[in-house]
Design a protein around this motif. Structure first.
Motif, mmCIF file in Angstrom:
data_model
loop_
_atom_site.group_PDB
_atom_site.id
_atom_site.type_symbol
_atom_site.label_atom_id
_atom_site.label_comp_id
_atom_site.label_asym_id
_atom_site.label_seq_id
_atom_site.Cartn_x
_atom_site.Cartn_y
_atom_site.Cartn_z
ATOM 1 N N ALA A 13 35.127 7.011 -35.007
ATOM 2 C CA ALA A 13 34.473 7.357 -36.421
ATOM 3 C C ALA A 13 33.204 6.498 -36.841
ATOM 4 C CB ALA A 13 35.375 7.175 -37.305
ATOM 5 N N GLY A 14 32.346 6.547 -35.589
ATOM 6 C CA GLY A 14 30.969 5.806 -35.943
ATOM 7 C C GLY A 14 30.052 6.691 -36.258
ATOM 8 N N ALA A 15 28.751 6.165 -35.711
ATOM 9 C CA ALA A 15 27.712 6.995 -36.023
ATOM 10 C C ALA A 15 27.494 8.241 -35.145
ATOM 11 C CB ALA A 15 26.249 6.445 -35.836
ATOM 12 N N ASP A 48 28.670 -0.249 -38.583
ATOM 13 C CA ASP A 48 28.660 -0.766 -39.978
ATOM 14 C C ASP A 48 27.375 -1.761 -40.221
ATOM 15 O OD1 ASP A 48 30.008 -1.085 -42.448
ATOM 16 O OD2 ASP A 48 31.133 -2.828 -41.797
ATOM 17 N N GLY A 49 27.239 -1.823 -41.675
ATOM 18 C CA GLY A 49 26.387 -2.409 -42.170
ATOM 19 C C GLY A 49 25.647 -3.583 -41.162
ATOM 20 N N LEU A 102 24.916 15.112 -48.355
ATOM 21 C CA LEU A 102 24.589 13.717 -48.506
ATOM 22 C C LEU A 102 24.217 13.329 -49.975
ATOM 23 C CD1 LEU A 102 22.879 12.663 -45.095
ATOM 24 C CD2 LEU A 102 25.218 12.212 -45.882
ATOM 25 N N PRO A 103 24.494 12.244 -50.407
ATOM 26 C CA PRO A 103 23.972 11.877 -51.640
ATOM 27 C C PRO A 103 22.331 11.453 -51.752
ATOM 28 C CG PRO A 103 24.910 9.977 -50.604
ATOM 29 C CD PRO A 103 25.154 10.983 -49.620
ATOM 30 N N ALA A 104 21.886 10.927 -52.906
ATOM 31 C CA ALA A 104 20.514 10.444 -52.903
ATOM 32 C C ALA A 104 20.217 9.500 -51.751
ATOM 33 C CB ALA A 104 20.313 9.749 -54.460
ATOM 34 N N ALA A 186 27.537 7.265 -41.955
ATOM 35 C CA ALA A 186 28.537 7.792 -41.444
ATOM 36 C C ALA A 186 29.834 7.903 -42.524
ATOM 37 C CB ALA A 186 29.036 6.741 -40.312
ATOM 38 N N ARG A 187 30.227 7.147 -43.290
ATOM 39 C CA ARG A 187 31.308 7.333 -44.413
ATOM 40 C C ARG A 187 30.969 8.588 -45.006
ATOM 41 N NH1 ARG A 187 31.630 1.718 -43.021
ATOM 42 N NH2 ARG A 187 30.075 1.113 -44.422
ATOM 43 N N TYR A 188 29.530 8.688 -45.776
ATOM 44 C CA TYR A 188 29.298 10.025 -46.315
ATOM 45 C C TYR A 188 29.748 11.215 -45.697
ATOM 46 C CZ TYR A 188 27.026 7.323 -49.784
ATOM 47 O OH TYR A 188 26.682 6.089 -50.836
ATOM 48 N N MET A 189 29.072 11.333 -44.424
ATOM 49 C CA MET A 189 29.505 12.446 -43.565
ATOM 50 C C MET A 189 30.937 12.602 -43.385
ATOM 51 S SD MET A 189 26.749 12.664 -40.516
ATOM 52 C CE MET A 189 25.116 11.933 -40.520
#
Ligand code: FAD
Length: 494
Positions: A13-15, A48-49, A102-104, A186-189
């Motif tokens: 569950a990555g990019a 991740d970040g 997706l958010p802003a 990725a988490r938003y998706m």
């Protein structure tokens, strides 16, 4: 053992998997899709970040995408294709922002000028030539160049303060560069997908094995890491988006196309500064030249990062040798990946890349003081106490057979798919998450040919990615129209 059936199973569950799952679900909302992830959360490995540099790789600042040959000629072809590929990502993200999927945009992408910075006569001459070639192409319109220390100081004060005024320096500046928080993206998706019918995110489960089913699909063995319960998932199509874990699974699939591939893992570390009084004085990603023998992805850079909304600075990467394929992998990953069909390529890569081996050994044994000295080449007034060392993610470079049956080390990414299109895998790690959309469109073209032609998928892709099927390298007008929209939607204009 329980069993279930899906149309599409994505491992990891990555990019990459989040992008492919999003594209497929948009193309056909009725598809039954499952994502199996070994960790308890989404995108906690390379995506991740702090595990990556978050550079929206568009070849604006990365000097390794414009190599110079012995005659002094600079080749910009790779830079053009990477820039065009990144434009596909910007288009999909814009489409998803406009649809409120997706958010802003500031939650996952932030305008951060991209600069290349060099010192010394020879390097200045190279950068000037690179600039002349790139700025003449519409993809790189707007790039600025200067050898004037006063201009450079405006662009990157921390890099210029305390520098020898007699040293020849030069930089290019691209205002519309970006910093991307790929983990949040990725988490938003995945969050959005998890709310859709026919989508299941299965966390804390390991994909252990996979075999062809009689009906042409795949039977995938999954283990619950909490209870050790096993499940078999029948899938029409499998995507191995397992990052460093993709190669072992590809080998287990036994497909002919997997033969001869090996992996060469390179770990990474950063120096990180979270003091906002320093971070606020640097809004840029400043890329320099790689050391001799360094792999292309080890180009040093001083970057603004915005992760989970927090601003910080990053310097690195410092490479290291490891035998793990994932940050949370096993030291047996590398030895376990050795097969009869990749032994020769792996051995010859070891023998023929002594420069790289020497470089990695010197990086591994580097002291903290030496790391700070490297930082001071980019930030002369840096103080030890403001910086701490953080582990980055793992990049597994591709080893494959060359024409002579020996081995070559590749620093790009490659989609390996079976001839029948029932399984595909992404190997390698560069340019990485930035070009996930181009890579996943490639998977769709290789594995869903029929649906693209006959089910209106091409037309749907064109709505999500308006340049789909056309060349942004050749079509200036198309690029201009599209870029105006994406930069405005994603708030990347100065
Ligand atoms: C130091 C460093 C710097 C980088 N900088 C950049 C950059 O600036 N810009 C950029 O665009 N890219 C960059 N990258 C590359 C980028 O991070 C990767 O290309 C991208 O994150 C890969 O995404 P992925 O989904 O393929 O892999 P990952 O994010 O690694 O995800 C794979 C997932 O698969 C899971 N998995 C593995 N095996 C199994 C299994 N058997 N069963 C179930 N799940 C499994 C893992 O737990 C993981 O969550 C960088 C990478 C590194 C390491």
């Amino acid at each position: 053992m329980t069993a279930k059936t899906v149309d599409v199973l994505l491992v990891g569950a990555g990019a990459m998997s989040s992008t492919l799952a999003m594209l497929l679900k948009q193309l056909d909302p009725s598809l039954k899709i499952a994502v199996v992830e070994r960790l308890k959360n989404v995108a906690k490995e390379s995506t991740d970040g702090w595990n990556n540099a978050g550079t929206g790789h568009a070849a604006y600042c990365e000097l390794n995408y414009t190599p110079q040959n012995d005659q002094g000629d600079v080749d910009i072809s790779k830079a053009l294709s990477i820039n065009a590929a990144f434009e596909l990502s910007l288009q999909l993200w814009s489409y998803l922002v406009n649809k409120s999927v997706l958010p802003a945009p500031s939650n996952f992408i932030n305008r951060t000028p991209h600069l290349s910075f060099v010192w010394g006569e020879q390097n200045v001459a190279f950068l000037r030539k690179r600039y002349e070639l790139l700025s003449a192409h519409h993809l790189f319109e707007g790039m600025e160049y200067s050898e004037d220390p006063a201009v450079l100081e405006k662009w990157m004060p921390l890099v210029m303060e305390g520098r020898d005024p007699n040293e020849p320096v030069a930089a290019t500046f691209m205002s519309r560069g970006s910093d991307v928080d790929f983990g949040s993206l990725a988490r938003y998706m995945m969050e959005h997908l998890s709310q859709q019918d026919g989508f299941e995110l299965i966390l804390h489960h390991d994909v252990e094995d996979l075999q062809r089913s009689k009906d042409g699909g795949w039977s995938v063995l999954v283990e619950d890491r909490g209870t050790n319960d096993k499940t078999r998932i029948q899938a029409g199509f499998v995507f191995l988006g397992a990052g460093g874990g993709a190669l072992p699974l590809l080998q287990k699939s036994g497909i002919e196309e997997s033969k001869g591939y090996g992996g060469f893992p390179v770990s990474g570390q950063w120096l990180v500064c979270t003091d906002t009084s320093i971070a606020d004085r640097h809004l840029a990603k400043v890329y320099g030249k790689a050391a001799i023998g360094a792999p292309p992805m080890s180009v040093p850079h001083l970057d603004t990062r915005v992760i989970n909304g927090q601003k910080a600075l990053l310097f690195g990467p410092f490479a290291g040798f490891t035998t793990k394929f994932l940050k949370r992998g096993s030291i047996l990953d590398l030895p376990a990946s050795i097969r009869g069909n990749n032994l020769m390529p792996m051995m010859s890569v070891g023998v023929n890349n002594m420069d790289l081996t020497r470089y990695l050994i010197s990086e591994v044994f580097q002291s903290d003081g030496a790391r700070i000295e490297s930082l001071r080449e980019y930030f002369p007034n840096a103080k030890d106490e403001d910086w701490s060392l953080a582990d980055a993610g793992m990049r597994v470079q591709i080893i494959k057979k060359d024409e002579k049956g020996k081995g070559k080390l590749e620093f790009g990414t490659e989609i390996v798919a079976s001839a029948d299109g029932s399984i595909a895998s992404l190997l390698g790690a560069s340019p990485g998450a930035s070009t996930a959309v181009a890579a996943m469109v490639d998977v769709i073209e290789k594995c869903f040919k029929d649906r693209l032609e006959n089910d209106g998928w091409k037309e749907k892709l064109k709505i999500m990615i308006p340049s789909y099927g056309e060349s942004l390298i050749d079509n200036e007008n198309l690029l201009k129209g599209i870029r105006e929209n994406t930069l405005s939607t994603l708030e990347l204009n100065a």
